[in-house]
Design an enzyme around this catalytic site. Structure first.
Site, PDB file in Angstrom:
ATOM      1  CD  GLU A  25      -3.108  -3.505  10.285  1.00 16.69           C
ATOM      2  OE1 GLU A  25      -3.110  -2.497   9.553  1.00 16.69           O
ATOM      3  OE2 GLU A  25      -4.093  -3.886  10.921  1.00 16.69           O
ATOM      4  CG  HIS A  67     -13.308  -1.443   8.703  1.00 25.27           C
ATOM      5  ND1 HIS A  67     -12.111  -0.830   8.408  1.00 25.27           N
ATOM      6  CD2 HIS A  67     -13.009  -2.713   9.048  1.00 25.27           C
ATOM      7  CE1 HIS A  67     -11.130  -1.710   8.561  1.00 25.27           C
ATOM      8  NE2 HIS A  67     -11.649  -2.861   8.933  1.00 25.27           N
ATOM      9  CG  HIS A 108      -3.833   2.404  13.239  1.00 26.73           C
ATOM     10  ND1 HIS A 108      -2.987   3.180  12.483  1.00 26.73           N
ATOM     11  CD2 HIS A 108      -4.214   1.385  12.433  1.00 26.73           C
ATOM     12  CE1 HIS A 108      -2.878   2.667  11.278  1.00 26.73           C
ATOM     13  NE2 HIS A 108      -3.616   1.574  11.217  1.00 26.73           N
ATOM     14  CG  ASN A 144      -2.112   0.904   1.039  1.00 24.71           C
ATOM     15  OD1 ASN A 144      -2.431   1.321  -0.064  1.00 24.71           O
ATOM     16  ND2 ASN A 144      -2.783   1.230   2.137  1.00 24.71           N
ATOM     17  NE  ARG A 191      -5.851  -7.300  12.459  1.00 19.43           N
ATOM     18  CZ  ARG A 191      -6.368  -7.040  11.263  1.00 19.43           C
ATOM     19  NH1 ARG A 191      -6.848  -8.012  10.511  1.00 19.43           N
ATOM     20  NH2 ARG A 191      -6.404  -5.807  10.787  1.00 19.43           N
ATOM     21  CE1 TYR A 247      -6.160   3.790  10.821  1.00 20.48           C
ATOM     22  CE2 TYR A 247      -7.478   2.666  12.480  1.00 20.48           C
ATOM     23  CZ  TYR A 247      -6.798   2.653  11.281  1.00 20.48           C
ATOM     24  OH  TYR A 247      -6.785   1.517  10.522  1.00 20.48           O
TER      25      TYR A 247
END
Length: 408
Positions: free
Chosen positions: A267, A122, A217, A37, A288, A160
């Site tokens: 992640e 989400h 986060h 990303n 994750r 966030y």
């Protein structure tokens, strides 16, 4: 059987998907996802300039040896760029393998452990009322699990994963457009005062059965994370995600000493070595990782199997930066994994995306149903790919109110 060629494509509807197509001398092909990303051109260049020339002439059925060739053969190992590129190759080779066997991939792993995989949506809002409306929308669609993010009173900026305008977008996705990143303002004290009561209000509104997830986060220090986890225990979260920066894994020991809230992390991890201690010491409850970022199916499966030994369940990353190819790879792992937990799922479903990546995988009432087509069960339309080109972008950054850079 030999690999004769491989092509790399960059682009897609609203995202710079990095798609690898490996061709064989028997006319078959396999597909992989190398999307990193907001740094998409880097794994694409690594594939084109270094990896693909080495693939030519290799036997695609030897996916294990090819994985070891690229990983162990490199002097500088791991990192998101290399592992995303390895991941695309590995996915494509498994895709070829499944097509040769005329079986969906989950059959090659050992078959199904379940018929479908629970996913979470989400939900987000500028304030608690806005968030409640977003949650209601997903509950009405049949979702059993929802991640919740909320604007914090008195905090300048959106914070966030929160939209800037109330009610503007129910499927809100952070805006990554533009090379120069947007700035989000963060205040841990305001967040810690507001969010425990907000999560409790959500629990009271939606009852005991809704699975509520929340993502910090990486924004809290170890002490703050321990205090926050203890404060949100009455809300009975399904998981608390990324409470502290992932680099400081020992921080989770302090959290474990003070709270029984389930923790999800991983992640941003790129290999089994990033999460080995967290899993073996049982400092987390959900792992994750994403199949792309950890070097493909071969390596992801090892992580899943290690996690199963230590009561850690899966919770694969599923942001829209992962193309339908990566999501298909995770779908096959999800229906196989004996320690499956849940799958993140942000709606990819536009007509343009479906045209670029046609498949029979389907999402119904909060459950992902895997296709019975051989291999990954996703195709790639090169004629559609010609419509798209690379569009640069960046993640936002976070600063404290006094301007100090903070963790994103």
């Amino acid at each position: 059987m030999k690999i004769t060629d491989a092509k790399v494509f960059v682009g897609g509807p609203g995202k710079n998907y990095v798609t690898l197509k490996i061709m064989t001398d028997q006319g078959g092909y396999g597909l992989g996802d190398a999307t990193l990303n907001n740094r998409e051109t880097l794994p694409a260049a690594y594939l084109r300039d270094y990896l693909v020339p080495n693939l030519i002439g290799m036997d695609p059925r030897n996916s294990e040896d090819i994985w070891q060739f690229f990983y162990r053969g490199a002097y500088f190992r791991r990192g998101p760029i290399a592992m995303a590129a390895f991941g695309a190759i590995d996915m494509a080779l498994w895709d070829i393998k499944g097509k040769l066997a005329n079986m969906p991939l989950y059959q090659l792993f050992g078959g199904k452990s379940r018929d479908s995989a629970m996913v979470y949506a989400h939900a987000t809002g500028t304030d608690l009322e806005d968030l409640m409306a977003s949650i209601t929308r997903y509950v009405d669609q049949g979702y059993e699990a929802v991640r919740v993010q909320c604007g914090i009173p008195g905090m300048p900026g959106s914070g966030y994963a929160v939209p800037e305008e109330k009610g503007a977008k129910r499927d809100y996705i952070t805006d990554f457009s533009g090379v120069r990143p947007k700035v989000e303002i963060w205040d841990s004290e305001r967040y810690m005062r507001f969010m425990p009561d907000a999560l409790m209000a959500i629990r009271e509104r939606f009852g005991p059965d809704l699975k509520i997830l929340h993502d910090v986060h990486h924004r809290l220090t170890p002490r703050e994370a321990a205090a926050f986890a203890k404060a949100v225990e009455p809300a009975r979260l399904f998981w608390l995600e990324d409470p502290t920066p992932a680099e400081d894994q020992g921080a989770l020991r302090l959290l474990r000493q003070h709270s029984t809230v389930p923790v999800a992390i991983g992640e941003v991890f790129n290999s089994i070595w990033d999460c080995q201690k967290l899993i073996e010491e049982e400092l987390i409850d959900f792992i994750r990782v994403a199949v792309t970022y950890v070097g493909g199916i071969t390596h992801a499966k090892r992580i899943v199997e290690l996690a199963a030994l230590h009561h850690v369940r899966t919770g694969f990353h599923g942001a829209p930066s992962h193309s339908p190819i990566c999501m298909a790879a995770q779908a096959h792992l999800n229906v196989w994994a004996p320690n499956f937990g849940i799958q993140e799922y942000l709606v990819l479903g536009t007509d343009e995306c479906d045209a670029l990546f046609p498949s029979d995988h389907r999402m119904e009432r909060g459950r992902f149903h895997v296709s019975e087509a051989p291999g990954l069960g996703v195709d790639f339309d090169e004629s559609q790919a010609e419509r798209y080109s690379f569009q640069p972008g960046s993640h936002p950054v976070a600063r404290l109110e006094d301007g100090t850079m903070w963790n994103y």
